[in-house]
Design an enzyme around this catalytic site. Structure first.
Site: not given
Ligand code: PXP
Length: 239
Positions: A7, A10, A43, A45, A49, A70, A101, A151, A191
């Site tokens: 992901n 960030h 994601h 959103r 953001r 996402e 999330t 997931e 997550h």
């Molecule tokens: N999977 C999903 C569905 C999420 O919403 C997120 C957070 O955006 C992640 C994975 C990745 O989470 P993390 O950034 O905490 O590794």
């Protein structure tokens, strides 16, 4: 061997901190793929953001692996997904004030609306995953409305303070994964996973893909910082 989806939200968060063009999540996605990741997760959103519509379109064009979008199951974003056609959509709950999330979808309580969204996405050839807490009723409901994947939200496991609590959460994740696998759905998890807490999940072979963001981007900053400083020092030394 489980697959890794990275992901890169960030990277975009950092870009937005200055409102400029850097760091560019598209460039990051190239590096992530070159390093061997099996897919890129973003994601989009509703408040935009971090990831922007432009990012999504460019990623869809240039990725060599797989794009997992996402998103909240809301009309505006569903329309974008139908246009962009990522390989997979992961439906997640979304609240404006949350930092990330915070929990899974209530699939059991929103079956009809979610079934409609899944059907639309399926008609466009997009696989659908539902982000749920480890809960057997949510697995059954996900299966009934036609999800291809679940997931599992690993937040409760990663936040468990006591070993006993952690064991209980691991057990719940395992049961959830086993049931989803048994009924024929693919099982992903994510997550809050990091270089330490992932280890206890690896024996759960029903989980075929981990989606990880924050810990990988955080580590990238740490392992890259010395080089970045050295490069600037070199420039100064030449002056
Ligand atoms: N999977 C999903 C569905 C999420 O919403 C997120 C957070 O955006 C992640 C994975 C990745 O989470 P993390 O950034 O905490 O590794």
């Amino acid at each position: 061997m489980a697959r890794l989806g990275v992901n890169i939200d960030h990277i975009a968060t950092l870009r937005q901190a200055r409102g400029g063009a850097e760091p560019d999540p598209i460039a990051a996605a190239v590096l992530v793929e070159l390093a061997g990741a099996d897919g890129i997760v973003v994601h989009l959103r509703e408040d935009r953001r971090h990831i922007k519509d432009r990012d999504l379109h460019l990623l869809r064009e240039m990725l060599q692996t797989k794009l997992d979008l996402e998103m909240a199951p809301v009309e505006e974003i569903v329309k974008i997904a139908l246009d962009v056609k990522p390989h997979m959509v992961t439906l997640v709950p979304e609240r404006r004030e949350e930092l990330t999330t915070e929990g899974g979808l209530d699939v059991a309580g929103n079956r009809e609306a979610l079934r409609g969204t899944i059907n639309l996405l399926h008609d466009a050839g997009i696989a659908v995953s539902l982000f749920i807490d480890s809960d057997l009723d949510q697995v059954k409901a996900s299966h009934r409305i036609g999800a291809d994947y679940i997931e599992i939200h690993t937040g409760r496991y990663v936040n468990a303070k006591l070993l006993k609590e952690q064991d209980a959460e691991l057990e719940a994740i395992q049961q959830t994964a086993k049931m989803a696998y048994k009924v024929g759905m693919g099982v992903n998890a994510g997550h809050g996973l990091n270089y330490r807490n992932i280890k206890r999940l690896l024996p759960i072979h029903e989980i075929v893909e981990y989606n990880i963001g924050h810990s990988i981007i955080s580590r990238a900053v740490m392992v890259g910082l010395q080089q970045a400083v050295r490069e600037m020092k070199d420039l100064l030394n030449k002056g």
